[in-house]
Motif scaffolding. Sequence first.
Motif, short mmCIF file in Angstrom:
data_model
loop_
_atom_site.label_atom_id
_atom_site.label_comp_id
_atom_site.label_asym_id
_atom_site.label_seq_id
_atom_site.Cartn_x
_atom_site.Cartn_y
_atom_site.Cartn_z
N MET A 11 3.36 10.72 -5.73
CA MET A 11 4.53 11.31 -6.54
C MET A 11 3.99 11.59 -8.11
SD MET A 11 8.28 9.77 -7.38
CE MET A 11 7.80 8.83 -8.91
N ALA A 12 3.17 10.79 -8.65
CA ALA A 12 2.85 10.96 -10.22
C ALA A 12 2.06 12.23 -10.03
CB ALA A 12 2.01 9.82 -10.49
N ALA A 13 0.98 12.49 -9.07
CA ALA A 13 0.33 13.71 -9.03
C ALA A 13 1.19 15.04 -8.97
CB ALA A 13 -0.78 13.83 -7.77
N LEU A 14 2.15 15.00 -7.99
CA LEU A 14 3.09 16.06 -8.03
C LEU A 14 3.95 16.37 -9.18
CD1 LEU A 14 4.34 15.23 -4.20
CD2 LEU A 14 2.80 17.24 -4.84
N VAL A 15 4.43 15.24 -9.73
CA VAL A 15 5.09 15.53 -10.99
C VAL A 15 4.61 16.01 -12.25
CG1 VAL A 15 6.31 14.24 -12.83
CG2 VAL A 15 6.87 13.59 -10.57
N HIS A 16 3.07 15.49 -12.13
CA HIS A 16 2.18 16.19 -13.34
C HIS A 16 1.80 17.57 -13.10
CE1 HIS A 16 1.56 12.59 -15.50
NE2 HIS A 16 0.81 11.82 -14.60
N LEU A 38 0.86 -1.06 0.05
CA LEU A 38 0.17 -0.09 0.09
C LEU A 38 0.93 1.14 -0.22
CD1 LEU A 38 -2.62 1.40 0.24
CD2 LEU A 38 -2.49 1.29 2.89
N ARG A 39 1.90 1.16 0.71
CA ARG A 39 3.01 2.23 0.87
C ARG A 39 3.38 2.57 -0.51
NH1 ARG A 39 8.50 2.65 4.19
NH2 ARG A 39 9.05 4.83 3.10
N THR A 40 3.83 1.53 -1.01
CA THR A 40 4.38 1.85 -2.57
C THR A 40 3.63 2.40 -3.48
OG1 THR A 40 6.17 -0.17 -2.00
CG2 THR A 40 5.76 0.44 -4.51
N LEU A 41 2.32 1.63 -3.45
CA LEU A 41 1.36 2.13 -4.58
C LEU A 41 1.04 3.64 -4.34
CD1 LEU A 41 -0.39 1.74 -6.71
CD2 LEU A 41 -2.06 0.62 -5.34
N THR A 42 0.63 4.01 -2.91
CA THR A 42 0.30 5.27 -2.39
C THR A 42 1.43 6.11 -2.88
OG1 THR A 42 -1.02 4.45 -0.84
CG2 THR A 42 -0.27 6.55 -0.55
N GLU A 43 2.60 6.13 -2.48
CA GLU A 43 3.84 6.85 -2.71
C GLU A 43 3.78 7.01 -4.35
OE1 GLU A 43 7.08 5.71 -0.72
OE2 GLU A 43 6.31 6.36 1.30
N ARG A 47 11.91 15.75 -5.60
CA ARG A 47 11.36 16.50 -4.44
C ARG A 47 9.68 15.64 -4.57
NH1 ARG A 47 12.60 21.16 -2.47
NH2 ARG A 47 11.35 21.98 -0.82
N ALA A 48 9.17 15.44 -5.51
CA ALA A 48 7.89 14.63 -5.73
C ALA A 48 7.94 13.34 -5.02
CB ALA A 48 7.45 14.51 -6.97
N ARG A 49 9.05 12.80 -4.96
CA ARG A 49 9.01 11.62 -4.32
C ARG A 49 9.22 11.79 -2.72
NH1 ARG A 49 9.89 6.60 -5.83
NH2 ARG A 49 10.77 7.30 -7.86
N LEU A 50 10.00 12.85 -2.25
CA LEU A 50 10.11 13.15 -0.90
C LEU A 50 8.73 13.44 -0.19
CD1 LEU A 50 11.91 13.64 1.55
CD2 LEU A 50 12.54 15.62 0.83
N GLY A 51 7.90 14.35 -1.25
CA GLY A 51 6.94 14.82 -0.65
C GLY A 51 5.75 13.70 -0.60
N ALA A 52 5.86 12.68 -1.60
CA ALA A 52 4.85 11.53 -1.34
C ALA A 52 5.13 10.86 -0.02
CB ALA A 52 5.03 10.75 -2.53
N GLN A 53 6.45 10.77 0.14
CA GLN A 53 6.83 9.81 1.44
C GLN A 53 6.37 10.68 2.85
OE1 GLN A 53 10.99 9.61 0.90
NE2 GLN A 53 10.96 7.89 -0.43
N VAL A 54 6.52 11.96 2.70
CA VAL A 54 5.95 12.74 3.91
C VAL A 54 4.53 12.65 3.77
CG1 VAL A 54 5.80 15.17 4.69
CG2 VAL A 54 7.90 14.39 4.06
N MET A 55 3.87 12.59 2.92
CA MET A 55 2.38 12.52 3.04
C MET A 55 1.84 11.11 3.53
SD MET A 55 0.01 14.69 2.16
CE MET A 55 -1.65 14.58 2.64
N PHE A 56 2.49 10.20 3.05
CA PHE A 56 2.18 9.00 3.69
C PHE A 56 2.64 8.68 5.15
CE2 PHE A 56 2.76 4.25 4.35
CZ PHE A 56 1.33 4.00 3.90
N ALA A 57 3.68 9.06 5.37
CA ALA A 57 4.14 9.27 6.81
C ALA A 57 2.88 10.04 7.65
CB ALA A 57 5.34 9.42 7.10
N GLY A 58 2.54 11.00 7.35
CA GLY A 58 1.60 11.93 8.10
C GLY A 58 0.23 11.23 8.23
N TYR A 59 -0.19 10.37 7.05
CA TYR A 59 -1.27 9.60 7.05
C TYR A 59 -1.15 8.58 8.19
CZ TYR A 59 -4.21 5.66 5.39
OH TYR A 59 -5.12 4.59 5.34
N LEU A 60 0.03 7.78 8.24
CA LEU A 60 0.09 6.75 9.19
C LEU A 60 0.12 7.33 10.59
CD1 LEU A 60 2.85 4.27 7.91
CD2 LEU A 60 0.27 3.95 7.92
#
Length: 199
Positions: A141-146, A132-137, A153-166
């Motif tokens: 990330m795809a949304a940020l890159v688009h 789930l983490r992999t798919l979510t990130e 930076r998008a990858r890092l943002g996605a990781q922060v977002m998932f960590a915040g969710y947990l």
Amino acid sequence: MFGEQVQSTRAVQKRQTAARIVEAAAQLFTELGFQRTTVRRIAAEAGVSVGAVMAVGDKESLLGLVYDQAIADRIPAPPVAVAGAEAPDAAEYLGHYFDPFLALFAENDDLARAYFRTLARGRPENAALGALRTLTEENLMAALVHAGMPEARARLGAQVMFAGYLGELMLLATRTTDPEQTAARLEATARFITAQEGN
């Protein structure tokens, strides 16, 4: 050739039995609650032996499988950039990405807390959380890159977002917050992440 067909048939039957067991567990967890549901009752509901249930997993593992499937069914696809159109709003997507999951957890508070306890124990069968983490990130990330953010930076943002969710899920599990506060903080986190690029 014949041996391969037998193996293939057995594998299909095994998957079907496991699906029936998880479905029975989901029904009983919802009807009776986690504490009152027993492995023996799950076996009876699924029409299999207790051993067949235990081959799929114990009660906590089954709850994990029930939630993992429910979460996987609700994962929103990332927005797609269309040539000549304005970039998708990444903050909006990130801020509401987890809404379906939060709604799922709000449907049954007791089951959600039991699921969080299972996650907190860090058992090996929590591998689905990694998927789930992999798919979510990847989606975030795809949304940020688009939206124009550089990939690193998008990858890092996605990781922060998932960590915040947990983190927010754990706060919900301990009842130190409520779903509205959680949603608001996730939206604020999304705005913060997307604002770092001057969006």
